[in-house]
Every structure is written in C-alpha cells, then in structure tokens.
Design an enzyme around this catalytic site. Structure first.
Site, PDB file in Angstrom:
ATOM      1  N   ARG A  59       3.193  -1.212   1.303  1.00  0.00           N
ATOM      2  CA  ARG A  59       4.288  -1.733   2.119  1.00  0.00           C
ATOM      3  C   ARG A  59       4.568  -3.202   1.763  1.00  0.00           C
ATOM      4  NH1 ARG A  59       0.674   0.978   5.641  1.00  0.00           N
ATOM      5  NH2 ARG A  59       1.572   2.843   6.646  1.00  0.00           N
ATOM      6  N   LYS A  83      -1.363  -1.147   8.471  1.00  0.00           N
ATOM      7  CA  LYS A  83      -1.045  -1.236   9.898  1.00  0.00           C
ATOM      8  C   LYS A  83      -2.321  -1.205  10.728  1.00  0.00           C
ATOM      9  CE  LYS A  83       3.590   0.800   9.731  1.00  0.00           C
ATOM     10  NZ  LYS A  83       4.459   1.897  10.208  1.00  0.00           N
ATOM     11  N   HIS A 152      10.675  -0.534   0.567  1.00  0.00           N
ATOM     12  CA  HIS A 152      10.356   0.778   1.126  1.00  0.00           C
ATOM     13  C   HIS A 152      10.977   1.892   0.291  1.00  0.00           C
ATOM     14  CE1 HIS A 152       7.957   1.867   4.586  1.00  0.00           C
ATOM     15  NE2 HIS A 152       8.703   2.927   4.768  1.00  0.00           N
ATOM     16  N   ARG A 155       8.483   2.603  -2.185  1.00  0.00           N
ATOM     17  CA  ARG A 155       7.396   3.369  -1.550  1.00  0.00           C
ATOM     18  C   ARG A 155       7.785   4.845  -1.480  1.00  0.00           C
ATOM     19  NH1 ARG A 155       2.937   2.839   2.020  1.00  0.00           N
ATOM     20  NH2 ARG A 155       3.035   4.047   3.951  1.00  0.00           N
ATOM     21  N   HIS A 178      -1.058   6.619   5.744  1.00  0.00           N
ATOM     22  CA  HIS A 178      -0.521   7.262   6.943  1.00  0.00           C
ATOM     23  C   HIS A 178      -1.671   7.711   7.849  1.00  0.00           C
ATOM     24  CE1 HIS A 178       3.557   8.402   4.911  1.00  0.00           C
ATOM     25  NE2 HIS A 178       3.568   7.188   5.409  1.00  0.00           N
ATOM     26  N   TYR A 187       8.195  13.853   2.821  1.00  0.00           N
ATOM     27  CA  TYR A 187       8.446  13.781   1.383  1.00  0.00           C
ATOM     28  C   TYR A 187       8.480  15.152   0.727  1.00  0.00           C
ATOM     29  CZ  TYR A 187       7.508   8.839   2.003  1.00  0.00           C
ATOM     30  OH  TYR A 187       7.553   7.546   2.428  1.00  0.00           O
TER      31      TYR A 187
END
Length: 206
Positions: A59, A83, A152, A155, A178, A187
C-alpha cells in the site's frame, strides 16, 4: 406507538461491487523497460517506487514508511508495517536489487548516510503521500488511458496478474496483507474475465 417495526420485511437493494481497475501487463513492462524514467536521482527513485508497488503489491502508506533496514537484498524480501500495525514479509523480484543498489548509492552521494526513511525527496526529506501518488499517476499516464492511475491501481495490477498466472488465492491474500479471504476474492472476478476471454478465443464453439 407500534410494537413491531415494518422495516423487517423491507429488502435493501443490492449495491453492485466495482471490480478493481488494473493496468495491462504489457503496458507496465513497457513503462519499466523502455526508458520512461530519467537517469538522475529523482528518476531512479521514481522507477524504484513504481517497481516496488508493482513488484510487491504494498500500500501507499506501507511504501512511505519503509526504512533501509526493511530491505533484505540477499533474500529479496521487504518488511512492511500494514494496517493495525500488522507486520508482514513480502518477496520482491530479484531483478530489483540492481535498481535498489543504484538508488542507495545515488542517495548516499546526494545526502550522505543519514536517512530517516528509504525514499527521500530531492531535498533529502522523507517522501510524503502526495508526492508518491503524483509519481505513480504521472508515469502510468504515459502508458495507460485508465482514469484511475494510483498506487492502489498498481496493487490491483499485482494481485490480478498473479492470479491470472495461476497463483493460489490464499497466497495472494497473505502477500496483500488482507485479514480475510473475502477481500482478496474480488480479484478472482477480474481473473475470470481473463479466462472467459481466452476461452472465447480458443474454443472452436465459443
């Protein structure tokens, strides 16, 4: 006053999910291999930024936070803080080692050994989100007509191209950082489009 809400029987409309936008493989290879970047410090830095985004799927905030100590060139791995401050290790293409070496040498020649983070501005200060976004946007504009040309987008391109080439969905989940598989499964819709295209092109009755 009523004892029961009439909203129980109301069904909310389904909101269609937007599929991730990604850049074609050929366009990204053209950008990275055909001299679109300058040979000076900023040009080498910008090429490394774009290459790392596409080569690792990290990211924007993760790239901005990288330090020299997060790069393990011998193992071709980077350590990123995702995150919720969740740390993960991501491999990168071995071909990037030469570019990393060139960048670090040029940075040292320009600003010495003291660097608070891996990527710095032309004045030796840590890069910031808007600068990195602008670098990606300006360079992607050279090879793709896509409206969205952000970190992104790279990404999304990373994940889509991995799946199109047969990568395991759970492996891609871990690479992207994730927390659950549902976030990665979006995806597969993009990859299914690729499969349908190949099927229609190859099957005699398609």
């Amino acid at each position: 006053m009523i004892e029961q809400t009439p909203m129980v029987s109301v069904v909310a409309p389904k909101i269609p999910k937007k599929l991730p936008v990604f850049v074609d493989e050929e366009a990204l290879h053209r950008l990275l291999d055909n001299g679109y970047f300058r040979d000076d410090f900023e040009g080498v830095r910008d090429k490394l930024i774009v290459s790392l985004f596409y080569g690792t799927g990290i990211r924007l905030s993760e790239l901005v936070g990288l330090k020299d100590s997060d790069i393990f060139q011998h193992e071709t791995l980077i350590r990123v803080l995702g995150k919720n401050k969740k740390e993960r290790i991501v491999p990168y293409p071995k071909s990037l080692n030469n570019l990393i070496g060139d960048y670090l040498s040029m940075r040292k020649a320009e600003f010495g050994d003291q660097a608070a983070c891996l990527f710095v501005t032309a004045k030796g200060k840590p890069v910031y989100h808007k600068l990195v976004y602008r670098v990606v946007n300006n360079h992607l504009a050279l090879v793709t007509p896509l409206e969205k040309k952000s970190p992104h987008t790279l990404r999304h391109s990373y994940a889509t191209h991995l799946l199109n080439r047969g990568a395991d969905l759970n492996a891609v989940k871990e690479l992207l950082g994730h927390s659950n598989l549902a976030a990665t499964q979006v995806y597969t819709h993009t990859s299914t489009d690729k499969l349908q295209s190949i099927y229609k092109q190859a099957h005699p009755r398609a």
